[in-house]
Design an enzyme around this catalytic site. Sequence first.
Site, PDB file in Angstrom:
ATOM      1  N   HIS A 125       0.657  -1.215  -0.280  1.00  0.00           N
ATOM      2  CA  HIS A 125      -0.049   0.211  -0.069  1.00  0.00           C
ATOM      3  C   HIS A 125       0.840   1.182   0.007  1.00  0.00           C
ATOM      4  O   HIS A 125       1.932   1.422   0.639  1.00  0.00           O
ATOM      5  CB  HIS A 125      -0.779   0.105   1.155  1.00  0.00           C
ATOM      6  CG  HIS A 125      -0.175  -0.016   2.419  1.00  0.00           C
ATOM      7  ND1 HIS A 125       0.232   0.975   3.269  1.00  0.00           N
ATOM      8  CD2 HIS A 125       0.151  -1.103   3.365  1.00  0.00           C
ATOM      9  CE1 HIS A 125       0.770   0.605   4.318  1.00  0.00           C
ATOM     10  NE2 HIS A 125       0.693  -0.665   4.469  1.00  0.00           N
ATOM     11  N   ASP A 126       0.483   2.365  -0.738  1.00  0.00           N
ATOM     12  CA  ASP A 126       0.847   3.704  -0.833  1.00  0.00           C
ATOM     13  C   ASP A 126       2.366   3.733  -1.297  1.00  0.00           C
ATOM     14  O   ASP A 126       3.127   4.634  -0.995  1.00  0.00           O
ATOM     15  CB  ASP A 126       0.941   4.107   0.661  1.00  0.00           C
ATOM     16  CG  ASP A 126      -0.393   4.152   1.330  1.00  0.00           C
ATOM     17  OD1 ASP A 126      -1.465   4.836   0.681  1.00  0.00           O
ATOM     18  OD2 ASP A 126      -0.507   3.439   2.288  1.00  0.00           O
ATOM     19  N   GLY A 143       5.067  -1.198   2.533  1.00  0.00           N
ATOM     20  CA  GLY A 143       4.237   0.217   2.436  1.00  0.00           C
ATOM     21  C   GLY A 143       5.106   1.388   2.346  1.00  0.00           C
ATOM     22  O   GLY A 143       5.934   1.430   3.043  1.00  0.00           O
TER      23      GLY A 143
END
Length: 268
Positions: A125-126, A143
């Site tokens: 994520h991200d 992440g």
Amino acid sequence: MADATPLIHPTALIDPAAELDSSVQVGAYSVIGPHVKIGAGTVVGPHAVIEGHTTIGQGNQIFQFTSLGAVNQDKKYKGEPCELIIGDRNTIREFSTYHIGTVQGGGVTRLGHDNWMMAYTHLAHDCVVGNHTIFANNAQIAGHVVVGDWVILGAYTCVHQFVRIGAHGMTGMGSVLLADQPPFVMSEGHPAGARSMNFEGLRRRGFSPDRIAAVKAMHKALYREGLTLEQAKARIADITASHPEAEADVNLMLDFLAATTPQRGIVR
């Protein structure tokens, strides 16, 4: 005359709300969710799953058994409509897993253009990955990792969360990156340590002798003269006086180092 082969295999499950360009090809048994958008000329192989709020650009090759846009692996995630955005002309090989972002990290996981992503690569994520990168088999980034343009991650490279990798860098096979890796640096090991600069890669990309000489001078300031990071930054800032052609390269390095925190540091 026999009908042409259909672009969408009859066994593929595509939600009616999904937005696919008329030229998109989808292989057998692939599943595409309602919030997915796919641009012209992209090919999705068999048994792929594309879900979540996922936007995919033009001319991508997505191979079988990939998982794109799944819910992230962050316990703080509460179902917010976060995104995965993939650019143009990327090759994404088998069993790759790219997750949507989180609200805390800005909400978007992003892969740029013209990237070569081999089997079993993972974007958590991200993450933000630039353009023209190569992720070899099983390269995994946690992440909030940021990967610059033209970076090459060797097979089985693992990158700790929040780490940044500067443009034109490279890691050796099996490296574990726990600190920021400045532009142009080659690292390897567990944990990864700086070994040299990616001079051969720069030559292949058309860097002039003067620009490569400037990169060598930056390497010397960072790693060969026993300077503190602040002293090295001052030394690097002076390089453009003798290598004016490399001003953009020097600024790239200085901007990267300015954003490095004492807690994370750089590979040594």
